[in-house]
Design a protein around this motif. Sequence first.
Motif, PDB file in Angstrom:
ATOM      1  N   ILE A 196      67.436 -52.223  91.470  1.00 26.01           N
ATOM      2  CA  ILE A 196      66.069 -51.394  91.624  1.00 26.01           C
ATOM      3  C   ILE A 196      65.125 -52.411  92.528  1.00 26.01           C
ATOM      4  O   ILE A 196      64.191 -51.707  93.355  1.00 26.01           O
ATOM      5  CB  ILE A 196      65.623 -51.175  90.277  1.00 26.01           C
ATOM      6  N   GLU A 197      65.043 -53.578  92.272  1.00 26.89           N
ATOM      7  CA  GLU A 197      64.192 -54.463  93.083  1.00 26.89           C
ATOM      8  C   GLU A 197      64.483 -54.565  94.757  1.00 26.89           C
ATOM      9  O   GLU A 197      63.396 -54.836  95.332  1.00 26.89           O
ATOM     10  CB  GLU A 197      64.579 -55.930  92.744  1.00 26.89           C
TER      11      GLU A 197
ATOM     12  N   ILE B 129      62.355 -47.699  82.742  1.00 24.86           N
ATOM     13  CA  ILE B 129      62.916 -49.137  83.219  1.00 24.86           C
ATOM     14  C   ILE B 129      62.588 -49.022  84.822  1.00 24.86           C
ATOM     15  O   ILE B 129      62.403 -50.160  85.350  1.00 24.86           O
ATOM     16  CB  ILE B 129      64.106 -49.630  82.816  1.00 24.86           C
TER      17      ILE B 129
ATOM     18  N   TYR C 211      59.136 -49.399  85.735  1.00 26.46           N
ATOM     19  CA  TYR C 211      58.539 -50.603  85.273  1.00 26.46           C
ATOM     20  C   TYR C 211      59.006 -51.608  86.357  1.00 26.46           C
ATOM     21  O   TYR C 211      58.252 -52.584  86.942  1.00 26.46           O
ATOM     22  CB  TYR C 211      59.064 -51.079  84.255  1.00 26.46           C
ATOM     23  N   GLU C 212      60.249 -51.663  86.784  1.00 21.49           N
ATOM     24  CA  GLU C 212      60.788 -52.627  87.593  1.00 21.49           C
ATOM     25  C   GLU C 212      60.224 -52.527  89.135  1.00 21.49           C
ATOM     26  O   GLU C 212      59.719 -53.462  89.781  1.00 21.49           O
ATOM     27  CB  GLU C 212      62.184 -52.459  87.926  1.00 21.49           C
TER      28      GLU C 212
ATOM     29  N   PHE D  42      56.953 -51.434  89.622  1.00 20.56           N
ATOM     30  CA  PHE D  42      55.640 -51.717  89.588  1.00 20.56           C
ATOM     31  C   PHE D  42      55.333 -53.209  89.445  1.00 20.56           C
ATOM     32  O   PHE D  42      54.784 -53.684  90.119  1.00 20.56           O
ATOM     33  CB  PHE D  42      54.980 -51.183  87.862  1.00 20.56           C
ATOM     34  N   LYS D  43      56.264 -53.967  88.659  1.00 23.77           N
ATOM     35  CA  LYS D  43      56.286 -55.358  88.576  1.00 23.77           C
ATOM     36  C   LYS D  43      56.772 -55.967  89.816  1.00 23.77           C
ATOM     37  O   LYS D  43      56.259 -57.105  90.000  1.00 23.77           O
ATOM     38  CB  LYS D  43      57.464 -55.686  87.573  1.00 23.77           C
TER      39      LYS D  43
END
Lengths: 239, 239
Positions: free
Chosen positions: A179-180, A230, A233-234, A236-237
Motif C-alpha cells: 500500500i505504501e 487499513i 490509514y496506510e 493517510f499515514k
Amino acid sequence: MIITSLTNSHVKEWVKLNDKKYRDQTGLFIIEGEHLIKEAEKKNCIKEIISCDQSLPADFYVTEEIIKKISKQVSIAKRIAICFKKLEEDLQNKILILDGIQDPGNLGTIIRSAVAFEFDSIVLSEDSVDLYNDKVIRASEGMFFHINIMRKNLTEFLNTLNVQGYTLIGTKIQDGEKIESLKNIEKIAIIMGNEGQGVKPNILEKCHHYVSIPMSSNCESLNVGVATSIILYEMFKNK
Amino acid sequence: MIITSLTNSHVKEWVKLNDKKYRDQTGLFIIEGEHLIKEAEKKNCIKEIISCDQSLPADFYVTEEIIKKISKQVSIAKRIAICFKKLEEDLQNKILILDGIQDPGNLGTIIRSAVAFEFDSIVLSEDSVDLYNDKVIRASEGMFFHINIMRKNLTEFLNTLNVQGYTLIGTKIQDGEKIESLKNIEKIAIIMGNEGQGVKPNILEKCHHYVSIPMSSNCESLNVGVATSIILYEMFKNK
C-alpha cells in the motif's frame, strides 16, 4: 404544534420514511438522537425536528408513543429529525469506490474511517445497500454528513475517472503491491468489493494497480470494513 | 436416528443452547453451516452434528422445521453442530485484552483480525459480550476456533501480566506514541475498550505506554474493531 394521534397525516408520512421506496420518492430520511442531529445541523440539512419533550427545541411536539412508532431503536430518542438527502459534490483527488457492499454496519464503519483518513468522496455501485438505511447512519457515528457520497453505474464511472487521469487501485488477497508504494499518486480511486464475492471481475480488470494487506496464511481474509480502513490509514499515514 | 417431533428431548436441549445461561451450564454452544463446521472439525470440538439432509454426514437427522426451531438464521443451514466450549491454553507473547466490548459483530471482527495479524490470545473482561453468541462466531468467519480466548477479572489479570514481564499498552485518541515504536517489545499486551466509554480508568492507569492512531481532526474516533485491527496490523507488518 402538538400531535397526539397516531393517525395524524404527518405521523403517517414520517413512519413511511422507514421504507427505502418512500425515501427515494421524497428525497428525505430520518435520523435519531442528539449526536446525529448536532452533526446534521452543521450541514443545514434538517427539514424538521420532532420531539416528545417540550423543553427541547423542535418543529413538532408529539407523544412518546408516536416517537416509538417512527423509531427503529429499542431505547427511544427524545428528538428525531427529518433530513434532506445529500447532494452530489464535485470529485476531488481521493475517491473510495464500493462495489456491491451489502452490510449497513460495514458501510457506516467505512464512512467513519474515510472521514478519519481524509478521503474526499465515496462512490457506491447501484447494487450497494441504501445509504439512508438507519443502521448505516448510526454506524457512521454522524460522519455520514461530512463526506461527499454518491451512487453510480461503476462501469461508466470508472471510464470517466480513467479519462480524467485517476489511478484506479484494486485489492488482491495476496501478491499485490505494498500500500505504501501508492503514496505519491495525486488522483487516486481505491475500489473495494462485496463482503463475500469481492470486486466484480469486469470492474477489477479496469484497475491499474493491485495492493495486498500482509497477513497470516491462517486467515483467508479480513472484514471489508477493516480491510478498507487499513488501506485508507496506510495512505493517510504516508501522505 | 431420525427425529421428527419438536418436543423431542434432544430438540429441547438444542433450542435451549440459544440462551447464554444454558450454554454456561452445559459448556456447549451451537454453530451453523458448512464453513463453521469445517473450521470446528479441524479443532476436534464437535460433540454432535444435526442435519435435515440425509445425504450429508450427521449424528442426528431432523426435519427442516426442527432446524428452523434451533437456528437463529433467516436462511437455514443444512447442518448445525453442537460444540464443546474452548479450553484455556497457555499465554504466549502477544495478548489482546478487550475491556467491556459489547457489540458481537465487533468482537467477531476483532477475532478475525487477531488471527490475521498473528496475535496468540484474546482476553475478555467479565463484562464483555458472551463469546458464544451466534453473531460473534459468525462475524469471526470461523477464525474463532483458531485462537486462544479466555475471560478474566482484568484488574487481577493485569497484575499477573505485570509480574510476568509483559509490557501493557493502552490507546489514546491523540498525543500517544506511534504504534511502530512498539516493534521491539517481546512480551506485549494491548488493551482496547468499550465502544462508547473506552478502557476503564482503573485499567488504563496500569498501562506502561499509550499509542495513538493518526487521523483527521474531523473525526472523533474510529470503530473499535477498526482501531484494534489497525494496531495489530501495524505490529504484524513491523515485526
